[in-house]
Design a protein around this motif. Sequence first.
Motif, mmCIF file in Angstrom:
data_model
loop_
_atom_site.group_PDB
_atom_site.id
_atom_site.type_symbol
_atom_site.label_atom_id
_atom_site.label_comp_id
_atom_site.label_asym_id
_atom_site.label_seq_id
_atom_site.Cartn_x
_atom_site.Cartn_y
_atom_site.Cartn_z
ATOM 1 N N LEU A 271 47.661 74.421 12.814
ATOM 2 C CA LEU A 271 46.720 73.400 12.353
ATOM 3 C C LEU A 271 47.137 72.079 12.991
ATOM 4 O O LEU A 271 48.280 71.648 12.851
ATOM 5 C CB LEU A 271 46.772 73.287 10.821
ATOM 6 N N GLY A 272 46.194 71.465 13.697
ATOM 7 C CA GLY A 272 46.492 70.181 14.312
ATOM 8 C C GLY A 272 45.429 69.174 13.922
ATOM 9 O O GLY A 272 44.242 69.505 13.862
ATOM 10 N N ALA A 273 45.858 67.945 13.639
ATOM 11 C CA ALA A 273 44.910 66.905 13.250
ATOM 12 C C ALA A 273 44.815 65.866 14.354
ATOM 13 O O ALA A 273 45.836 65.440 14.905
ATOM 14 C CB ALA A 273 45.335 66.243 11.951
ATOM 15 N N SER A 274 43.593 65.468 14.671
ATOM 16 C CA SER A 274 43.335 64.422 15.653
ATOM 17 C C SER A 274 44.017 64.779 16.991
ATOM 18 O O SER A 274 43.748 65.851 17.527
ATOM 19 C CB SER A 274 43.810 63.084 15.089
ATOM 20 N N SER A 275 44.924 63.951 17.490
ATOM 21 C CA SER A 275 45.628 64.279 18.722
ATOM 22 C C SER A 275 46.280 65.666 18.629
ATOM 23 O O SER A 275 46.270 66.441 19.597
ATOM 24 C CB SER A 275 46.714 63.223 18.989
ATOM 25 N N GLY A 276 46.796 65.994 17.462
ATOM 26 C CA GLY A 276 47.381 67.318 17.228
ATOM 27 C C GLY A 276 46.342 68.435 17.329
ATOM 28 O O GLY A 276 46.668 69.567 17.682
ATOM 29 N N GLY A 277 45.094 68.106 17.032
ATOM 30 C CA GLY A 277 44.006 69.075 17.142
ATOM 31 C C GLY A 277 43.702 69.385 18.606
ATOM 32 O O GLY A 277 43.532 70.544 18.984
ATOM 33 N N TYR A 278 43.660 68.318 19.427
ATOM 34 C CA TYR A 278 43.483 68.539 20.867
ATOM 35 C C TYR A 278 44.612 69.405 21.393
ATOM 36 O O TYR A 278 44.409 70.339 22.162
ATOM 37 C CB TYR A 278 43.478 67.199 21.618
ATOM 38 N N PHE A 279 45.824 69.051 20.940
ATOM 39 C CA PHE A 279 47.025 69.734 21.412
ATOM 40 C C PHE A 279 46.982 71.218 21.045
ATOM 41 O O PHE A 279 47.213 72.086 21.887
ATOM 42 C CB PHE A 279 48.250 69.048 20.784
ATOM 43 N N VAL A 280 46.637 71.509 19.788
ATOM 44 C CA VAL A 280 46.583 72.899 19.330
ATOM 45 C C VAL A 280 45.499 73.674 20.093
ATOM 46 O O VAL A 280 45.691 74.840 20.453
ATOM 47 C CB VAL A 280 46.354 72.968 17.799
ATOM 48 N N SER A 281 44.373 73.009 20.395
ATOM 49 C CA SER A 281 43.316 73.708 21.130
ATOM 50 C C SER A 281 43.829 74.141 22.509
ATOM 51 O O SER A 281 43.415 75.166 23.031
ATOM 52 C CB SER A 281 42.062 72.834 21.258
ATOM 53 N N ALA A 282 44.745 73.349 23.072
ATOM 54 C CA ALA A 282 45.331 73.700 24.373
ATOM 55 C C ALA A 282 46.415 74.781 24.221
ATOM 56 O O ALA A 282 46.444 75.742 24.988
ATOM 57 C CB ALA A 282 45.919 72.458 25.033
#
Length: 347
Positions: free
Chosen positions: A171-182
């Motif tokens: 689970l990544g939020a905001s910048s962490g969300g972009y990161f997790v998608s990668a």
Amino acid sequence: MLNRGTRSKAWLAPQKCPVMVQVMFLVSVIVALMLFFHKTDENPIPVNGLRNQKWNRFESLVQFNSEREFRNGTDLIWQIPDSPKAVLFLAHGCSGRAVNFWDRSSKCPECVGLPEERLITLHALARKYAVLTISSAGKCWTFGKERLIVEDIIRWWVKRQKLHKLPLVALGASSGGYFVSALANDLKFSSITLMIAEGIFDQMDIIEGYPPTLFVHMPKDVHRQQKITEFMEDLRNKVVDVSEIECMEFPLSPTYLSDRIPGLDQIVSSRLFNLFKEKGFVDENGYMKRDGRATRWREALRESNIPLLKKELEHPVQEELNLAFAYHEMTSLQSEQIFNWFESHMT
Ligand SMILES: *[C@@H]1O[C@H](CO)[C@@H](O)[C@H](O)[C@H]1NC(C)=O
């Protein structure tokens, strides 16, 4: 099948009709009642749901007892419950750090436990997830070398803890969300959640078998919502299982802040609420008029001459105000749905 057909025909026989009408009336009343209660029950966010989402709701279930280690120029903080059923990697947003997900404890005296982050962690631990958090090297996550380093750390940590047989989720939020998608293009996640982030799907070719992706977002951020709608469509076309949870604004109450922030008492909470009303930061129904970041509540507090708030509680208050405004903030309010969703994609 055949049996059921004949039975339903008997049921329709003319002499039974008056009974049937009564039964059908009763059934529709029951269905209507069920729908009504189901609906109010299922919509956990406004008011109703908040009442049982207090900061200490996990007190009798889980204690923070995290471990911390430094590696490859960053820090890892984790906790593993007894008999873990899955591994959860949590990625913070810009300016976030691993310490935000954990309350202070003997092995992590620097941990600060922000209200939403700590509740996500507690939810996960209560549901028997081993939780791993890592800090970004800079303010936000980057997608070159850092991505490879973090992937290495996750692989290494999972193996060392002998958790490699368990499903891995993120689970990544905001910048962490972009990161997790990668990351999901390289590591084998059983599913991922992107919170207040649309992912970087316009900047990469996703692999075959890209994991099911849940978008937890705040539709008030219209631009982001449009991108999410677009990316969900793209992912569906590539046969990726997608889903979304929309997080809406909700009104503050006198006990909102004390309900959600450890160490903030009810008196302070209701005095802050009154101050916000007085200053016009919230409308007559208690809704934030602007994002917490754009609200000059700190200044108002200082001018008010009431020395209310401990300095270390300012960040948590800011977070909860952003959350109530529901434009862009980490949220634990949908944890139940998020973990249900993770668990429905673990085979
Ligand atoms: C990370 O640290 C470990 C242990 O110090 C080292 O063996 C490894 O090569 C490092 N990885 C990278 C990508 O620098």
